[in-house]
Design a protein around this motif. Structure first.
Motif, PDB file in Angstrom:
ATOM      1  N   GLU A  58      75.913  17.144  34.839  1.00 47.42           N
ATOM      2  CA  GLU A  58      75.086  17.941  35.742  1.00 47.42           C
ATOM      3  C   GLU A  58      74.085  18.810  34.985  1.00 47.42           C
ATOM      4  O   GLU A  58      73.184  19.405  35.587  1.00 47.42           O
ATOM      5  CB  GLU A  58      75.964  18.831  36.632  1.00 47.42           C
ATOM      6  N   GLN A  59      74.222  18.891  33.655  1.00 45.19           N
ATOM      7  CA  GLN A  59      73.310  19.699  32.844  1.00 45.19           C
ATOM      8  C   GLN A  59      72.354  18.855  32.016  1.00 45.19           C
ATOM      9  O   GLN A  59      71.556  19.401  31.242  1.00 45.19           O
ATOM     10  CB  GLN A  59      74.112  20.622  31.919  1.00 45.19           C
ATOM     11  N   TRP A  60      72.415  17.542  32.125  1.00 40.18           N
ATOM     12  CA  TRP A  60      71.556  16.669  31.323  1.00 40.18           C
ATOM     13  C   TRP A  60      70.084  17.035  31.467  1.00 40.18           C
ATOM     14  O   TRP A  60      69.377  17.188  30.490  1.00 40.18           O
ATOM     15  CB  TRP A  60      71.769  15.204  31.720  1.00 40.18           C
ATOM     16  N   GLY A  61      69.613  17.095  32.709  1.00 32.30           N
ATOM     17  CA  GLY A  61      68.214  17.434  32.966  1.00 32.30           C
ATOM     18  C   GLY A  61      68.037  18.928  33.078  1.00 32.30           C
ATOM     19  O   GLY A  61      68.585  19.555  33.985  1.00 32.30           O
ATOM     20  N   LEU A  62      67.282  19.534  32.176  1.00 34.80           N
ATOM     21  CA  LEU A  62      67.115  20.983  32.145  1.00 34.80           C
ATOM     22  C   LEU A  62      66.483  21.511  33.433  1.00 34.80           C
ATOM     23  O   LEU A  62      66.935  22.515  33.982  1.00 34.80           O
ATOM     24  CB  LEU A  62      66.252  21.385  30.945  1.00 34.80           C
ATOM     25  N   ALA A  63      65.448  20.829  33.933  1.00 38.16           N
ATOM     26  CA  ALA A  63      64.726  21.321  35.116  1.00 38.16           C
ATOM     27  C   ALA A  63      65.643  21.481  36.324  1.00 38.16           C
ATOM     28  O   ALA A  63      65.663  22.542  36.964  1.00 38.16           O
ATOM     29  CB  ALA A  63      63.567  20.385  35.452  1.00 38.16           C
ATOM     30  N   GLY A  64      66.417  20.445  36.638  1.00 43.60           N
ATOM     31  CA  GLY A  64      67.293  20.504  37.810  1.00 43.60           C
ATOM     32  C   GLY A  64      68.397  21.525  37.655  1.00 43.60           C
ATOM     33  O   GLY A  64      68.662  22.329  38.563  1.00 43.60           O
ATOM     34  N   TRP A  65      69.051  21.529  36.490  1.00 45.66           N
ATOM     35  CA  TRP A  65      70.156  22.458  36.248  1.00 45.66           C
ATOM     36  C   TRP A  65      69.680  23.907  36.273  1.00 45.66           C
ATOM     37  O   TRP A  65      70.291  24.768  36.917  1.00 45.66           O
ATOM     38  CB  TRP A  65      70.814  22.148  34.908  1.00 45.66           C
ATOM     39  N   ALA A  66      68.563  24.179  35.592  1.00 41.54           N
ATOM     40  CA  ALA A  66      68.065  25.556  35.508  1.00 41.54           C
ATOM     41  C   ALA A  66      67.626  26.072  36.874  1.00 41.54           C
ATOM     42  O   ALA A  66      67.857  27.237  37.205  1.00 41.54           O
ATOM     43  CB  ALA A  66      66.910  25.630  34.512  1.00 41.54           C
ATOM     44  N   GLN A  67      67.005  25.216  37.678  1.00 39.21           N
ATOM     45  CA  GLN A  67      66.588  25.643  39.009  1.00 39.21           C
ATOM     46  C   GLN A  67      67.795  26.027  39.866  1.00 39.21           C
ATOM     47  O   GLN A  67      67.735  26.982  40.646  1.00 39.21           O
ATOM     48  CB  GLN A  67      65.787  24.537  39.689  1.00 39.21           C
ATOM     49  N   ASP A  68      68.895  25.307  39.718  1.00 39.78           N
ATOM     50  CA  ASP A  68      70.118  25.661  40.449  1.00 39.78           C
ATOM     51  C   ASP A  68      70.633  27.027  40.015  1.00 39.78           C
ATOM     52  O   ASP A  68      71.057  27.844  40.847  1.00 39.78           O
ATOM     53  CB  ASP A  68      71.202  24.600  40.216  1.00 39.78           C
ATOM     54  N   GLN A  69      70.594  27.295  38.696  1.00 45.98           N
ATOM     55  CA  GLN A  69      71.063  28.583  38.179  1.00 45.98           C
ATOM     56  C   GLN A  69      70.176  29.722  38.676  1.00 45.98           C
ATOM     57  O   GLN A  69      70.659  30.803  39.016  1.00 45.98           O
ATOM     58  CB  GLN A  69      71.061  28.562  36.642  1.00 45.98           C
ATOM     59  N   ILE A  70      68.870  29.460  38.739  1.00 47.24           N
ATOM     60  CA  ILE A  70      67.932  30.487  39.199  1.00 47.24           C
ATOM     61  C   ILE A  70      68.183  30.818  40.668  1.00 47.24           C
ATOM     62  O   ILE A  70      68.193  31.984  41.068  1.00 47.24           O
ATOM     63  CB  ILE A  70      66.473  30.021  38.982  1.00 47.24           C
ATOM     64  N   LYS A  71      68.391  29.794  41.471  1.00 50.86           N
ATOM     65  CA  LYS A  71      68.652  30.001  42.903  1.00 50.86           C
ATOM     66  C   LYS A  71      69.919  30.814  43.124  1.00 50.86           C
ATOM     67  O   LYS A  71      70.016  31.602  44.058  1.00 50.86           O
ATOM     68  CB  LYS A  71      68.776  28.655  43.611  1.00 50.86           C
ATOM     69  N   GLU A  72      70.910  30.634  42.249  1.00 53.54           N
ATOM     70  CA  GLU A  72      72.181  31.344  42.369  1.00 53.54           C
ATOM     71  C   GLU A  72      72.151  32.706  41.666  1.00 53.54           C
ATOM     72  O   GLU A  72      73.151  33.421  41.654  1.00 53.54           O
ATOM     73  CB  GLU A  72      73.311  30.488  41.802  1.00 53.54           C
TER      74      GLU A  72
END
Length: 424
Positions: free
Chosen positions: A247-261
């Motif tokens: 779930e952390q392979w792609g930086l863009a998707g993972w980081a956006q989830d962290q930002i939203k949370e």
């Protein structure tokens, strides 16, 4: 709503006239590179190799990129890069000095960038960029892209199409310059109504999903890629890293989830601990998120990104200046009131099967470069300062600034009060 009439993407490329870009002979290139001496190689990839040369013709210190026959960057990309770069002059774009197109050889000659790529400094253990350095680099790269997009030097704007940290080079002063224009496309500046229909080409991890699915390329595709660059700068992670959990392979998707949370601390590079204010961290993450919006028209322009990043840099500089100034004032007061100050410095390194290292004060002075203000965060309420230092990974011996294992040193100033008596 996006205008549906595409700009015709003609694949014609014209080598520019001699006065805009020098044309070197193969003999000149061979002489400069000592017949492509392997010891001069400073970079390589699918395109071929890059050589560092002291001189070619009348020009000193250049980088020579030699494209090999099976390169992904073929004749069209070679000529496109020559055509685009020969027309562009900006402090945040790598300057193309000349080219050689002789026989089967396709060679590009650039100004030499001594500090390599942003990618190298973010992902190599022996390099450490401060937060202020990273902000300045982001601003420089954003200015370069804004210049391309607005068509300042051409009738049409330029879409880079391959924005990534390995294509952001750093000069002697760590100023950022955009490089590698082999995939660039020229088109009208009106980026909200027009697009270029092309074959999808870009590095995985930086690719705009909208461009991937539709093949419609706009300047906002560069903005998306720059959003990934911002996250890389903040996190120190690669755009794609298969060594991490899936779930952390792609930086863009993972980081956006962290930002939203609201989990911004999960994204931040640990070497930046104590260097970024909470407000700056939140706003920087917000800028990256805006660049990564699904709908291209909702993403900011690069001009807007430049403005926002410059505002953050101004805030962080004022913050650093305030704390440094306050610290110097307290030191002067302390020196006036006391004849002696005690300094307590400690460093705790938690690791399995390792005992704590007892540092001498002299070692800590060397490790922190004399408790340099640039690497300092001061906390007035506690009288403590936290400095960043560097030590050898195995021996923990002090190392020079930016080399080795980063560590944090807390220095507490204890004031000794004295009663001053005055004789009338």
């Amino acid at each position: 709503m996006m205008y549906t009439a595409p700009i015709k993407d003609t694949k014609s490329s014209i080598v520019p006239p001699e006065h805009t870009c020098q044309r070197f002979t193969l003999a000149e290139v061979q002489s400069a590179t000592r017949n492509f001496d392997e010891t001069l190689v400073i970079g390589h990839g699918g395109f071929g190799r890059v050589y560092k040369c002291c001189k070619i013709g009348s020009v000193s210190k250049v980088a020579v990129k030699r494209l090999h026959a099976i390169s992904n960057q073929g004749a069209h990309e070679f000529e496109a890069e020559v055509k685009v770069l020969s027309k562009l002059r900006h402090g945040n774009l790598v300057s193309l000095i000349g080219y050689c197109n002789e026989g089967k050889e396709m060679i590009l000659v650039y100004e030499f960038m001594p500090n390599g790529t942003l990618e190298d400094h973010l992902h190599k253990a022996d390099s450490a960029l401060s937060w202020l350095q990273r902000l300045k680099i982001c601003i420089g790269a954003a200015r370069g892209l804004d210049y391309l997009h607005t068509g300042t030097s051409t009738q049409d704007g330029v879409i880079h199409r391959d924005v990534k940290t390995s294509n952001i080079l750093l000069d002697t002063n760590f100023a950022a310059k955009i490089s590698d224009f082999g995939l660039a496309r020229v088109g009208p500046v009106d980026q909200t109504r027009t697009y270029v229909t092309t074959g999808v080409k870009r590095t995985f991890g930086y690719m705009d999903p909208c461009y991937f699915y539709t093949g419609k390329l706009t300047r906002k595709s560069d903005v998306y890629a720059f959003g990934v660059v911002l996250l890389e700068v903040l996190s120190g992670r690669k755009a794609v890293d298969s060594t991490l959990d899936e779930e952390q392979w792609g930086l863009a998707g993972w980081a956006q989830d962290q930002i939203k949370e609201g989990k911004l601390n999960q994204i931040m590079d640990r070497t930046l601990m104590g260097q970024i204010s909470k407000k700056c961290l939140k706003e920087f993450a917000s800028i990256a998120s805006q660049c990564l919006r699904a709908q291209p028209k909702q993403r900011p322009t690069m001009a807007e990104v430049v403005f926002k990043l410059e505002s953050l840099l101004s805030q962080e500089r004022k913050r650093a200046k305030y704390f440094a100034g306050e610290g110097r004032f307290i030191y002067k007061v302390k020196s006036f009131l006391t004849s002696k100050s005690d300094f307590i410095a400690h460093y705790v390194w938690k690791s399995k099967n390792r005992s704590l290292r007892n540092f001498t004060f002299a070692e800590l002075v060397r490790a922190t470069n004399g408790f340099l203000d640039e690497h300092r965060n001061y906390f007035p309420a506690s009288g403590e300062s936290i400095y960043k230092g560097w030590v050898d990974e195995k021996t923990y011996a002090p190392k020079r600034c930016g080399v080795g294992l980063p560590m944090y040193v807390t220095k507490k100033e204890i004031l000794t009060c004295k009663v001053l008596s005055f004789v009338k």
